[in-house]
Scaffold this motif. Structure first.
Motif, PDB file in Angstrom:
ATOM      1  N   LEU A   1       0.804  -1.218   0.000  1.00 48.25           N
ATOM      2  CA  LEU A   1       0.000   0.000   0.000  1.00 48.25           C
ATOM      3  C   LEU A   1       0.842   1.274   0.000  1.00 48.25           C
ATOM      4  CD1 LEU A   1      -2.709  -1.031   2.641  1.00 48.25           C
ATOM      5  CD2 LEU A   1      -2.925  -1.072   0.154  1.00 48.25           C
ATOM      6  N   TRP A   2       2.158   1.134   0.002  1.00 51.86           N
ATOM      7  CA  TRP A   2       3.019   2.292   0.235  1.00 51.86           C
ATOM      8  C   TRP A   2       2.822   3.422  -0.776  1.00 51.86           C
ATOM      9  CZ3 TRP A   2       4.759   3.964   4.458  1.00 51.86           C
ATOM     10  CH2 TRP A   2       5.537   5.127   4.439  1.00 51.86           C
ATOM     11  N   ASN A   3       2.521   3.126  -2.013  1.00 50.69           N
ATOM     12  CA  ASN A   3       2.321   4.191  -3.003  1.00 50.69           C
ATOM     13  C   ASN A   3       1.262   5.194  -2.547  1.00 50.69           C
ATOM     14  OD1 ASN A   3       3.928   3.866  -5.642  1.00 50.69           O
ATOM     15  ND2 ASN A   3       3.350   1.781  -5.084  1.00 50.69           N
ATOM     16  N   PHE A   4       0.310   4.755  -1.743  1.00 49.88           N
ATOM     17  CA  PHE A   4      -0.756   5.623  -1.258  1.00 49.88           C
ATOM     18  C   PHE A   4      -0.325   6.451  -0.042  1.00 49.88           C
ATOM     19  CE2 PHE A   4      -2.638   2.263  -3.721  1.00 49.88           C
ATOM     20  CZ  PHE A   4      -3.490   2.972  -4.559  1.00 49.88           C
ATOM     21  N   ASN A   5       0.943   6.314   0.334  1.00 50.95           N
ATOM     22  CA  ASN A   5       1.535   7.121   1.401  1.00 50.95           C
ATOM     23  C   ASN A   5       2.590   8.083   0.868  1.00 50.95           C
ATOM     24  OD1 ASN A   5       0.125   5.909   3.586  1.00 50.95           O
ATOM     25  ND2 ASN A   5       1.482   4.147   3.454  1.00 50.95           N
ATOM     26  N   GLU A   6       2.766   8.121  -0.429  1.00 54.58           N
ATOM     27  CA  GLU A   6       3.795   8.993  -1.010  1.00 54.58           C
ATOM     28  C   GLU A   6       3.355  10.457  -0.921  1.00 54.58           C
ATOM     29  OE1 GLU A   6       6.789   8.389  -1.976  1.00 54.58           O
ATOM     30  OE2 GLU A   6       6.813   6.197  -2.168  1.00 54.58           O
ATOM     31  N   GLU A   7       4.251  11.304  -0.458  1.00 55.51           N
ATOM     32  CA  GLU A   7       3.953  12.720  -0.248  1.00 55.51           C
ATOM     33  C   GLU A   7       3.456  13.397  -1.521  1.00 55.51           C
ATOM     34  OE1 GLU A   7       6.009  16.782   1.552  1.00 55.51           O
ATOM     35  OE2 GLU A   7       7.187  14.930   1.498  1.00 55.51           O
ATOM     36  N   GLU A   8       4.066  13.090  -2.635  1.00 58.28           N
ATOM     37  CA  GLU A   8       3.682  13.720  -3.903  1.00 58.28           C
ATOM     38  C   GLU A   8       2.226  13.401  -4.264  1.00 58.28           C
ATOM     39  OE1 GLU A   8       5.348  13.931  -8.494  1.00 58.28           O
ATOM     40  OE2 GLU A   8       6.571  12.954  -6.970  1.00 58.28           O
ATOM     41  N   LEU A   9       1.797  12.180  -4.010  1.00 61.81           N
ATOM     42  CA  LEU A   9       0.408  11.795  -4.281  1.00 61.81           C
ATOM     43  C   LEU A   9      -0.544  12.498  -3.313  1.00 61.81           C
ATOM     44  CD1 LEU A   9      -1.754  10.188  -5.759  1.00 61.81           C
ATOM     45  CD2 LEU A   9      -1.201   8.227  -4.295  1.00 61.81           C
ATOM     46  N   VAL A  10      -0.175  12.576  -2.050  1.00 67.10           N
ATOM     47  CA  VAL A  10      -1.012  13.265  -1.066  1.00 67.10           C
ATOM     48  C   VAL A  10      -1.212  14.723  -1.481  1.00 67.10           C
ATOM     49  CG1 VAL A  10      -1.174  14.022   1.340  1.00 67.10           C
ATOM     50  CG2 VAL A  10      -0.330  11.727   0.821  1.00 67.10           C
ATOM     51  N   ARG A  11      -0.135  15.374  -1.885  1.00 60.96           N
ATOM     52  CA  ARG A  11      -0.228  16.790  -2.299  1.00 60.96           C
ATOM     53  C   ARG A  11      -1.062  16.944  -3.578  1.00 60.96           C
ATOM     54  NH1 ARG A  11       2.652  19.979   0.888  1.00 60.96           N
ATOM     55  NH2 ARG A  11       4.330  19.050   2.123  1.00 60.96           N
ATOM     56  N   CYS A  12      -0.975  15.994  -4.471  1.00 61.98           N
ATOM     57  CA  CYS A  12      -1.796  16.026  -5.690  1.00 61.98           C
ATOM     58  C   CYS A  12      -3.276  15.960  -5.328  1.00 61.98           C
ATOM     59  CB  CYS A  12      -1.412  14.858  -6.596  1.00 61.98           C
ATOM     60  SG  CYS A  12      -2.513  14.642  -8.015  1.00 61.98           S
TER      61      CYS A  12
END
Length: 168
Positions: A109-120
């Motif tokens: 699930l780590w991709n859903f914890n990436e800062e860049e995705l959260v900011r998007c």
């Protein structure tokens, strides 16, 4: 830190950073349309999660058009593909976006914890519901989304009214 994995520590540090920046504040949450004109679903192609979402929406509110946007949901740099797809879908202005993925380990699930995705997700103009993992899984995209659902199926339920209840 005894017994905590590196990813768990990284998760908590990033969560605290983003929380302090206000990305998770309720005042930034967009309302989810009660009667969406259409729904964009981002999920793995031919996944059980996607099939559950489609079946649930069609059972509850069969008249709503659903647009499917396949994305990789795990693996190195999958989040970059998710970001690109979210930006493209946001420009098309659907009523609601569902970002869904079934359960897995913290690594899966780590991709859903990436800062860049959260900011998007924070910058999206379209309301977004996340249904990532199982009920006990919480990823950083869940905190920034407009609505966190415990599962992909719960995200589908939250996205549309129940037509049978409406007719009753």
């Amino acid at each position: 830190e005894d017994g905590l994995g590196d990813l768990a520590v990284k998760y908590e540090e990033l969560k605290l950073k983003l929380l302090k920046e206000g990305l998770f504040d309720e005042e930034h949450k967009k309302p989810i349309p009660r009667f969406p004109k259409n729904i964009a679903v981002l999920s793995a192609k031919q996944s059980a999660a996607l099939q559950d979402v489609l079946r649930t929406i069609k059972q509850r509110f069969p008249s709503v058009p659903i647009y499917i946007f396949p994305i990789p949901v795990q693996g190195k740099d999958a989040y970059k593909h998710i970001i690109a797809m979210l930006k493209a879908v946001d420009k098309a202005r659907p009523s609601t976006i569902l970002l869904c993925r079934g359960g897995g380990s913290i690594e899966d699930l780590w991709n859903f914890n990436e800062e860049e995705l959260v900011r998007c997700i924070y910058q999206l103009q379209t309301p977004i519901i996340t249904g990532v993992g199982h009920e006990t899984d919480t990823t950083l995209v869940d905190f920034v989304s407009d609505l966190r659902a415990a599962t992909p199926t719960a995200a589908a339920v939250a996205s549309v009214p129940d037509a049978k209840e409406l007719s009753n």
